[in-house]
Design a protein around this motif. Structure first.
Motif, PDB file in Angstrom:
ATOM      1  N   GLY A  42       0.826  -1.204   0.000  1.00 21.43           N
ATOM      2  CA  GLY A  42       0.000   0.000   0.000  1.00 21.43           C
ATOM      3  C   GLY A  42       0.861   1.255   0.000  1.00 21.43           C
ATOM      4  O   GLY A  42       0.635   2.190  -0.779  1.00 21.43           O
ATOM      5  N   ARG A  45       2.847   1.616  -3.368  1.00 21.69           N
ATOM      6  CA  ARG A  45       2.005   2.036  -4.490  1.00 21.69           C
ATOM      7  C   ARG A  45       1.390   3.411  -4.273  1.00 21.69           C
ATOM      8  O   ARG A  45       0.639   3.893  -5.109  1.00 21.69           O
ATOM      9  CB  ARG A  45       0.922   1.002  -4.755  1.00 21.69           C
ATOM     10  CG  ARG A  45       1.494  -0.360  -5.200  1.00 21.69           C
ATOM     11  CD  ARG A  45       0.442  -1.315  -5.678  1.00 21.69           C
ATOM     12  NE  ARG A  45      -0.187  -0.883  -6.899  1.00 21.69           N
ATOM     13  CZ  ARG A  45       0.352  -1.021  -8.125  1.00 21.69           C
ATOM     14  NH1 ARG A  45       1.522  -1.572  -8.256  1.00 21.69           N
ATOM     15  NH2 ARG A  45      -0.310  -0.609  -9.182  1.00 21.69           N
ATOM     16  N   HIS A  47      -0.697   4.324  -1.779  1.00 23.01           N
ATOM     17  CA  HIS A  47      -1.972   4.294  -1.055  1.00 23.01           C
ATOM     18  C   HIS A  47      -1.658   4.412   0.439  1.00 23.01           C
ATOM     19  O   HIS A  47      -1.846   3.472   1.212  1.00 23.01           O
ATOM     20  CB  HIS A  47      -2.728   2.983  -1.330  1.00 23.01           C
ATOM     21  CG  HIS A  47      -3.197   2.825  -2.729  1.00 23.01           C
ATOM     22  ND1 HIS A  47      -4.273   3.513  -3.237  1.00 23.01           N
ATOM     23  CD2 HIS A  47      -2.730   2.051  -3.753  1.00 23.01           C
ATOM     24  CE1 HIS A  47      -4.466   3.169  -4.500  1.00 23.01           C
ATOM     25  NE2 HIS A  47      -3.535   2.288  -4.830  1.00 23.01           N
ATOM     26  N   TYR A  48      -1.157   5.569   0.846  1.00 21.53           N
ATOM     27  CA  TYR A  48      -0.686   5.744   2.223  1.00 21.53           C
ATOM     28  C   TYR A  48      -1.796   5.568   3.253  1.00 21.53           C
ATOM     29  O   TYR A  48      -1.531   5.227   4.398  1.00 21.53           O
ATOM     30  CB  TYR A  48      -0.012   7.105   2.378  1.00 21.53           C
ATOM     31  CG  TYR A  48       1.122   7.279   1.394  1.00 21.53           C
ATOM     32  CD1 TYR A  48       2.228   6.448   1.433  1.00 21.53           C
ATOM     33  CD2 TYR A  48       1.063   8.248   0.390  1.00 21.53           C
ATOM     34  CE1 TYR A  48       3.263   6.578   0.515  1.00 21.53           C
ATOM     35  CE2 TYR A  48       2.092   8.386  -0.520  1.00 21.53           C
ATOM     36  CZ  TYR A  48       3.187   7.550  -0.454  1.00 21.53           C
ATOM     37  OH  TYR A  48       4.196   7.673  -1.363  1.00 21.53           O
ATOM     38  N   SER A  49      -3.037   5.738   2.828  1.00 22.18           N
ATOM     39  CA  SER A  49      -4.161   5.527   3.746  1.00 22.18           C
ATOM     40  C   SER A  49      -4.310   4.051   4.104  1.00 22.18           C
ATOM     41  O   SER A  49      -5.013   3.712   5.047  1.00 22.18           O
ATOM     42  CB  SER A  49      -5.453   6.032   3.107  1.00 22.18           C
ATOM     43  OG  SER A  49      -5.713   5.318   1.904  1.00 22.18           O
ATOM     44  N   HIS A  50      -3.647   3.166   3.362  1.00 24.65           N
ATOM     45  CA  HIS A  50      -3.776   1.727   3.592  1.00 24.65           C
ATOM     46  C   HIS A  50      -2.420   1.060   3.763  1.00 24.65           C
ATOM     47  O   HIS A  50      -2.249  -0.115   3.459  1.00 24.65           O
ATOM     48  CB  HIS A  50      -4.542   1.082   2.434  1.00 24.65           C
ATOM     49  CG  HIS A  50      -6.005   1.357   2.501  1.00 24.65           C
ATOM     50  ND1 HIS A  50      -6.519   2.626   2.402  1.00 24.65           N
ATOM     51  CD2 HIS A  50      -7.059   0.539   2.683  1.00 24.65           C
ATOM     52  CE1 HIS A  50      -7.834   2.568   2.503  1.00 24.65           C
ATOM     53  NE2 HIS A  50      -8.187   1.307   2.691  1.00 24.65           N
ATOM     54  N   ILE A 125      -5.222  -2.910   0.606  1.00 31.09           N
ATOM     55  CA  ILE A 125      -5.533  -2.422  -0.733  1.00 31.09           C
ATOM     56  C   ILE A 125      -6.060  -3.568  -1.598  1.00 31.09           C
ATOM     57  O   ILE A 125      -5.510  -4.666  -1.626  1.00 31.09           O
ATOM     58  CB  ILE A 125      -4.314  -1.740  -1.403  1.00 31.09           C
ATOM     59  CG1 ILE A 125      -3.138  -2.683  -1.582  1.00 31.09           C
ATOM     60  CG2 ILE A 125      -3.916  -0.480  -0.659  1.00 31.09           C
ATOM     61  CD1 ILE A 125      -2.020  -2.143  -2.471  1.00 31.09           C
ATOM     62  N   SER A 166     -10.694  -3.371  -7.522  1.00 32.54           N
ATOM     63  CA  SER A 166      -9.439  -3.335  -8.254  1.00 32.54           C
ATOM     64  C   SER A 166      -9.505  -4.283  -9.439  1.00 32.54           C
ATOM     65  O   SER A 166     -10.032  -5.390  -9.326  1.00 32.54           O
ATOM     66  CB  SER A 166      -8.266  -3.726  -7.353  1.00 32.54           C
ATOM     67  OG  SER A 166      -7.058  -3.685  -8.091  1.00 32.54           O
ATOM     68  N   ASP A 180      -7.220   0.622  -8.833  1.00 24.40           N
ATOM     69  CA  ASP A 180      -7.439   0.300  -7.411  1.00 24.40           C
ATOM     70  C   ASP A 180      -8.079   1.522  -6.789  1.00 24.40           C
ATOM     71  O   ASP A 180      -7.417   2.537  -6.584  1.00 24.40           O
ATOM     72  CB  ASP A 180      -6.108  -0.040  -6.741  1.00 24.40           C
ATOM     73  CG  ASP A 180      -6.282  -0.579  -5.327  1.00 24.40           C
ATOM     74  OD1 ASP A 180      -7.424  -0.627  -4.830  1.00 24.40           O
ATOM     75  OD2 ASP A 180      -5.267  -0.953  -4.722  1.00 24.40           O
ATOM     76  N   MET A 181      -9.365   1.441  -6.517  1.00 25.04           N
ATOM     77  CA  MET A 181     -10.084   2.640  -6.075  1.00 25.04           C
ATOM     78  C   MET A 181     -11.238   2.302  -5.131  1.00 25.04           C
ATOM     79  O   MET A 181     -11.735   1.186  -5.107  1.00 25.04           O
ATOM     80  CB  MET A 181     -10.647   3.375  -7.288  1.00 25.04           C
ATOM     81  CG  MET A 181     -11.635   2.542  -8.092  1.00 25.04           C
ATOM     82  SD  MET A 181     -12.425   3.418  -9.444  1.00 25.04           S
ATOM     83  CE  MET A 181     -13.917   3.983  -8.635  1.00 25.04           C
ATOM     84  N   ALA A 187     -11.053   7.186  -0.247  1.00 26.45           N
ATOM     85  CA  ALA A 187     -10.988   6.094   0.721  1.00 26.45           C
ATOM     86  C   ALA A 187     -10.891   6.676   2.120  1.00 26.45           C
ATOM     87  O   ALA A 187     -10.412   7.797   2.303  1.00 26.45           O
ATOM     88  CB  ALA A 187      -9.768   5.216   0.428  1.00 26.45           C
ATOM     89  N   LYS A 190      -7.747   9.070   3.941  1.00 33.33           N
ATOM     90  CA  LYS A 190      -7.069  10.050   3.075  1.00 33.33           C
ATOM     91  C   LYS A 190      -7.328  11.442   3.574  1.00 33.33           C
ATOM     92  O   LYS A 190      -8.309  11.737   4.169  1.00 33.33           O
ATOM     93  CB  LYS A 190      -7.558   9.915   1.645  1.00 33.33           C
ATOM     94  CG  LYS A 190      -7.091   8.617   1.027  1.00 33.33           C
ATOM     95  CD  LYS A 190      -6.785   8.775  -0.410  1.00 33.33           C
ATOM     96  CE  LYS A 190      -6.247   7.457  -0.883  1.00 33.33           C
ATOM     97  NZ  LYS A 190      -5.445   7.465  -2.000  1.00 33.33           N
TER      98      LYS A 190
END
Length: 190
Positions: A42, A45, A47-50, A125, A166, A180-181, A187, A190
């Motif tokens: 995560g 890629r 996706h720092y929230s995950h 993710i 995803s 991936d959303m 999300a 964030k």
């Protein structure tokens, strides 16, 4: 490149830290490692929230017995290309990996692998799982539902989840397509 007031931590050190935190909380090493790999991906890629910032949620969930830190998912029903799995309230990445591994095996054997699960938890993710299929030369798809936290238009109460999806497909050479959303505006986290 890190700013002067920031530190760079290696992926191996991040993984070690996450595994140690989860095993201390009560997860088996195998389950802790599966979680750490998803969280690390995560962050890698973007996706720092995950990523690592979700670790405290998983630690609390295992410590407070919201989910189990050890055990195995169980196949409740299956056919050549499909399966229904009971995640037995395990860490989401453990259930997600079990289901995607099973889906990949079924797809190789039957041409399609469609696996659904109940009794799972937050699995990080969605792209982690779709990418597993893509790395095997397949089209990958992963999605999950979430608790109702989003307000539909003109609603007074939340009724929809972020319900991530995803899709991943290999391309020519090093090219690929990965979506991936969340199905909400953003999300959570964030």
């Amino acid at each position: 490149m890190a700013a002067p007031d920031e530190s760079v931590v290696s992926k191996d050190e991040m993984r070690r830290f996450m595994v140690e935190c989860m095993t201390t909380a009560g997860a088996s090493e195998s389950h802790a490692t599966q979680l750490a790999l998803v969280l690390l991906e995560g962050d890698i890629r973007g996706h720092y929230s995950h990523g690592l910032n979700r670790l405290d949620m998983y630690v609390r969930d295992v410590q407070q017995k919201v989910c189990k830190g050890d055990g195995e998912p169980v196949i409740l029903k299956e056919r050549a290309g499909t399966a229904w799995v009971d995640g037995n309230n395990l860490l989401g990445p453990v259930v997600g990996n079990f289901c995607m591994d099973l889906a990949i095996k079924k797809a190789k054997d039957a041409g399609i692998g469609w696996v659904v699960a109940k009794g799972s938890n937050h699995y990080g993710i969605a792209g982690w799982y779709a990418l597993q299929a893509m790395k095997q030369g397949m089209l990958g798809m992963s999605m999950t539902n979430t608790s109702p936290i989003s307000f539909p238009t003109r609603s007074a109460v939340p009724a929809l989840g972020t319900n991530p999806i995803s899709l991943a497909a290999p391309g020519t050479g090093d090219d690929s397509f990965v979506l991936d959303m969340a199905s909400t505006t953003v999300a959570i986290g964030k």
